[in-house]
Design a protein around this motif. Structure first.
Motif, short mmCIF file in Angstrom:
data_model
loop_
_atom_site.label_atom_id
_atom_site.label_comp_id
_atom_site.label_asym_id
_atom_site.label_seq_id
_atom_site.Cartn_x
_atom_site.Cartn_y
_atom_site.Cartn_z
N GLU A 19 0.84 -1.20 0.00
CA GLU A 19 0.00 0.00 0.00
C GLU A 19 0.88 1.25 0.00
OE1 GLU A 19 -3.25 0.21 -0.28
OE2 GLU A 19 -3.43 -1.99 -0.37
N LEU A 20 0.47 2.25 -0.77
CA LEU A 20 1.20 3.52 -0.87
C LEU A 20 0.38 4.65 -0.27
CD1 LEU A 20 2.56 3.22 -4.53
CD2 LEU A 20 3.81 2.80 -2.41
N PRO A 21 1.03 5.73 0.18
CA PRO A 21 0.29 6.86 0.75
C PRO A 21 -0.73 7.42 -0.23
CG PRO A 21 2.65 7.10 1.12
CD PRO A 21 2.48 5.95 0.17
N ALA A 22 -1.86 7.89 0.30
CA ALA A 22 -2.91 8.46 -0.55
C ALA A 22 -2.43 9.76 -1.18
CB ALA A 22 -4.16 8.70 0.29
N HIS A 23 -3.13 10.17 -2.24
CA HIS A 23 -2.82 11.45 -2.88
C HIS A 23 -3.12 12.60 -1.93
CE1 HIS A 23 -1.99 9.80 -6.86
NE2 HIS A 23 -3.09 9.03 -6.76
N ALA A 24 -2.65 13.80 -2.28
CA ALA A 24 -2.82 14.95 -1.40
C ALA A 24 -4.29 15.28 -1.15
CB ALA A 24 -2.10 16.16 -1.98
N ASP A 25 -5.16 14.96 -2.14
CA ASP A 25 -6.60 15.25 -1.96
C ASP A 25 -7.35 14.12 -1.28
OD1 ASP A 25 -6.56 13.33 -3.92
OD2 ASP A 25 -7.49 14.56 -5.49
N HIS A 49 12.96 -3.17 1.27
CA HIS A 49 13.56 -1.97 0.67
C HIS A 49 12.48 -0.89 0.49
CE1 HIS A 49 16.34 -0.31 -2.78
NE2 HIS A 49 15.82 0.66 -2.05
N ALA A 50 11.32 -1.32 -0.06
CA ALA A 50 10.24 -0.36 -0.30
C ALA A 50 9.69 0.18 1.02
CB ALA A 50 9.14 -1.04 -1.11
N ARG A 51 9.51 -0.70 2.00
CA ARG A 51 9.01 -0.24 3.31
C ARG A 51 9.99 0.74 3.97
NH1 ARG A 51 7.23 -6.25 5.40
NH2 ARG A 51 5.03 -6.18 4.75
N ALA A 52 11.30 0.47 3.80
CA ALA A 52 12.30 1.36 4.40
C ALA A 52 12.23 2.75 3.78
CB ALA A 52 13.69 0.76 4.22
N LEU A 53 11.97 2.82 2.48
CA LEU A 53 11.85 4.12 1.81
C LEU A 53 10.65 4.90 2.35
CD1 LEU A 53 12.64 3.05 -1.87
CD2 LEU A 53 14.00 4.61 -0.48
N LEU A 54 9.53 4.23 2.50
CA LEU A 54 8.32 4.92 2.98
C LEU A 54 8.44 5.31 4.45
CD1 LEU A 54 5.56 2.76 1.24
CD2 LEU A 54 6.31 5.07 0.64
N ALA A 55 9.34 4.66 5.19
CA ALA A 55 9.49 4.95 6.62
C ALA A 55 10.52 6.04 6.90
CB ALA A 55 9.88 3.67 7.36
N LEU A 56 11.08 6.65 5.87
CA LEU A 56 12.14 7.65 6.07
C LEU A 56 11.63 8.91 6.75
CD1 LEU A 56 14.13 7.36 2.71
CD2 LEU A 56 14.89 6.68 4.99
N VAL A 62 6.05 14.42 2.55
CA VAL A 62 7.31 13.79 2.18
C VAL A 62 7.07 12.35 1.75
CG1 VAL A 62 9.60 13.09 2.99
CG2 VAL A 62 8.64 15.29 3.71
N ARG A 63 6.16 11.64 2.46
CA ARG A 63 5.88 10.26 2.11
C ARG A 63 5.29 10.16 0.69
NH1 ARG A 63 5.29 6.21 5.77
NH2 ARG A 63 3.31 5.54 4.85
N ARG A 64 4.43 11.12 0.35
CA ARG A 64 3.89 11.12 -1.02
C ARG A 64 5.00 11.36 -2.05
NH1 ARG A 64 -0.46 13.83 1.57
NH2 ARG A 64 0.45 15.89 1.08
N LYS A 65 5.93 12.27 -1.74
CA LYS A 65 7.05 12.54 -2.65
C LYS A 65 7.93 11.29 -2.81
CE LYS A 65 6.64 16.92 -3.84
NZ LYS A 65 6.55 17.32 -5.27
N VAL A 66 8.15 10.58 -1.70
CA VAL A 66 8.96 9.36 -1.76
C VAL A 66 8.26 8.31 -2.63
CG1 VAL A 66 9.88 7.42 -0.44
CG2 VAL A 66 10.12 9.75 0.44
N ALA A 67 6.94 8.21 -2.47
CA ALA A 67 6.19 7.26 -3.29
C ALA A 67 6.28 7.62 -4.77
CB ALA A 67 4.72 7.23 -2.83
N ASP A 68 6.14 8.91 -5.07
CA ASP A 68 6.28 9.34 -6.47
C ASP A 68 7.66 8.97 -7.01
OD1 ASP A 68 3.74 10.41 -6.42
OD2 ASP A 68 4.44 12.45 -5.94
N LEU A 69 8.68 9.19 -6.18
CA LEU A 69 10.05 8.87 -6.59
C LEU A 69 10.21 7.37 -6.83
CD1 LEU A 69 13.04 9.65 -7.00
CD2 LEU A 69 13.34 9.39 -4.53
#
Length: 501
Positions: A19-25, A49-56, A62-69
């Motif tokens: 699961e990824l963070p929801a959009h800003a809206d 690896h993916a979980r570690a990125l989202l937990a930064l 920031v979490r949304r930006k990481v998900a986009d990246l």
């Protein structure tokens, strides 16, 4: 499947979903699904690896930006971005958008540079248009490498060969293709690198788009300032022979007698011992004698004796000239950008100065003012009251290039070896130094920031001055020998035996 899960298909291939963070809206984002892993260990490693990125960072933005990246990097490379690299960007608040290209950033860089003068802006624009956009523009800013920039300079050097070959060609089409291009020398390459380094530093300091400046470590050949040489009799003779050989070759190539313009073009373009050549005092005197009848004589005298830059001479204004006091204020200039003349103040505080005028220059300026008054009367209503000392016949400011073109014509007519108009400034400095003028006064007259620059740049020595110095030095020995006894100054013991050394 919650925050993330993994499974194995019937064919023994593993997959995961996260699961990824929801959009800003607030809209739900599609989960990250990845498959095709050959083992459970492999799929577990990428999921962690993916979980570690989202937990930064806990910040939802920031979490949304990481998900986009994560999604964009997977699309481009089929791999997740390194955790440590993203952690560093998050910690230093760098922009996580990886899609900014070099061209896009340089456009933003130019937009922000609002407080630079027109000359600097035009230089930036030229570097971006001619070099950065064609060679580097498509590269993502965060992936710009030292090797990319080094490759750009290699390509510039290769194109230098293309320009040289095309200009030497008899093919009009080849020559026309490089008509407005000239080889890029070491000094210009250093200026190109300075522009790119500055733009990338802004990307680091202001936007944190990158954390390393590859332009700062690219190695280039030393950009040594060319040594100014004096036109000695031997150098003039060698150059004159080459001039006549080139004139004959050009005439044979064209199959007809060269026009005056063609002859002057060969005269100007024939190679010289150094890019910077200095006339002797006799040469300068001959030039001024030739220019004495020209309406811009006073301008050329100011450059030749007072060392004004071309733009400073063209930009001199009557309100800054006091002929009774014998001074001229250099507070304005007209420089050239491409073909367009641009008016403005001198770039440095040292360049904004007041210079002293000798009696003959004052006389020349008085005669010039009288001639200008006659031209104003003849022009009538067509006259433009610009306030400049040197104008065309209807009062408009002069174009700097027209002054240079007229200079070459006068030098040619005087039968002198060619120098650039700017080289008259070198000659003025050499004349002042040869006349025994204090270095500090020379520095201030030329408008240099420091006397060190003046000393290091203007070191031309006239042959007659060098010979006089040599004779003066030798005369000290001769005088001491003639006026004093050849006395022994110390008493040495008598030596016996073999004294061979």
């Amino acid at each position: 499947m919650g925050g993330g899960d993994r499974w194995s298909s019937t064919h023994g291939r593993w997959a995961y979903q996260l699961e990824l963070p929801a959009h800003a809206d607030g809209r739900r984002r599609n989960p990250l699904r990845r498959s095709g892993f050959s083992s459970q260990e492999e799929v577990e490693a990428e999921l962690e690896h993916a979980r570690a990125l989202l937990a930064l960072d806990e910040d939802p933005h920031v979490r949304r930006k990481v998900a986009d990246l994560m999604l964009s990097t997977l699309k481009d490379t089929r791999a997740l971005p390194p955790v440590e690299e993203v952690r560093r960007k998050v910690r230093t608040r760098q922009d996580l958008n990886p899609t900014v290209t070099v061209t896009e950033w340089l456009s933003e860089f130019l937009r922000r540079k609002r407080k630079i003068d027109v000359t600097t802006r035009r230089s930036y624009e030229a570097h971006i248009r001619l070099y950065f956009t064609p060679y580097l523009g498509h590269i993502r800013l965060d992936r710009l490498r030292v090797s990319d920039i080094a490759g750009m300079f290699d390509a510039i050097e290769e194109f230098n060969d293309v320009i040289t070959t095309a200009r030497a060609s008899g093919d009009p089409a080849q020559r026309a293709a490089v008509r407005y291009r000239r080889p890029v020398g070491p000094a210009t390459m250093h200026r190109i690198r300075v522009t790119l380094r500055h733009a990338l530093n802004i990307a680091i300091k202001q936007d944190r788009l990158i954390d390393f400046n590859p332009a700062a470590v690219v190695e280039l050949p030393d950009a040594e300032r060319p040594k100014a040489l004096v036109w000695t009799d031997e150098r003039v003779a060698d150059w004159n022979r080459e001039l006549h050989q080139r004139l004959a070759a050009e005439q044979q190539r064209r199959g007809t007698r060269l026009s005056r313009a063609g002859t002057i073009n060969v005269y100007v373009s024939t190679s010289r011992p150094s890019p910077v050549m200095v006339w002797t005092p006799a040469h300068t005197s001959a030039f001024l004698a030739q220019a004495a009848g020209h309406r811009l004589f006073a301008l050329y005298r100011l450059i030749a004796l007072r060392g004004l830059r071309r733009g400073e001479a063209v930009g001199l204004r009557w309100k800054d000239v006091d002929l009774n006091a014998g001074t001229a204020g250099v507070h304005w200039q007209i420089t050239q950008l491409g073909w367009e003349p641009v008016q403005g103040r001198p770039k440095t505080e040292a360049s904004d100065r007041t210079i002293a005028l000798d009696a003959d220059t004052i006389t020349a300026l008085r005669a010039h003012r009288k001639r200008q008054a006659a031209e104003r009367l003849a022009a009538g209503q067509a006259w433009t009251e610009s306030g400049f000392v040197f104008t065309d016949q209807i009062g408009r400011p002069l174009h700097p290039q027209q002054v240079s073109d007229q200079f070459y014509l006068l030098a040619f007519e005087a039968g002198l070896p060619p120098v650039r108009l700017h080289d008259l400034r070198h000659g003025a400095a050499s004349l002042m130094l040869a006349a025994g003028v204090d270095l500090k006064i020379v520095q201030e007259t030329l408008g240099h920031v420091s006397s060190t620059f003046t000393r290091d740049t203007y070191t031309s020595v006239y042959p007659e001055v060098a010979r006089a110095a040599a004779e003066s030095t030798a005369a000290l020995i001769s005088t001491a020998t003639d006026n004093g006894p050849r006395a022994r100054l110390i008493n040495l013991p008598t030596m016996t035996g073999d004294t061979t050394i």
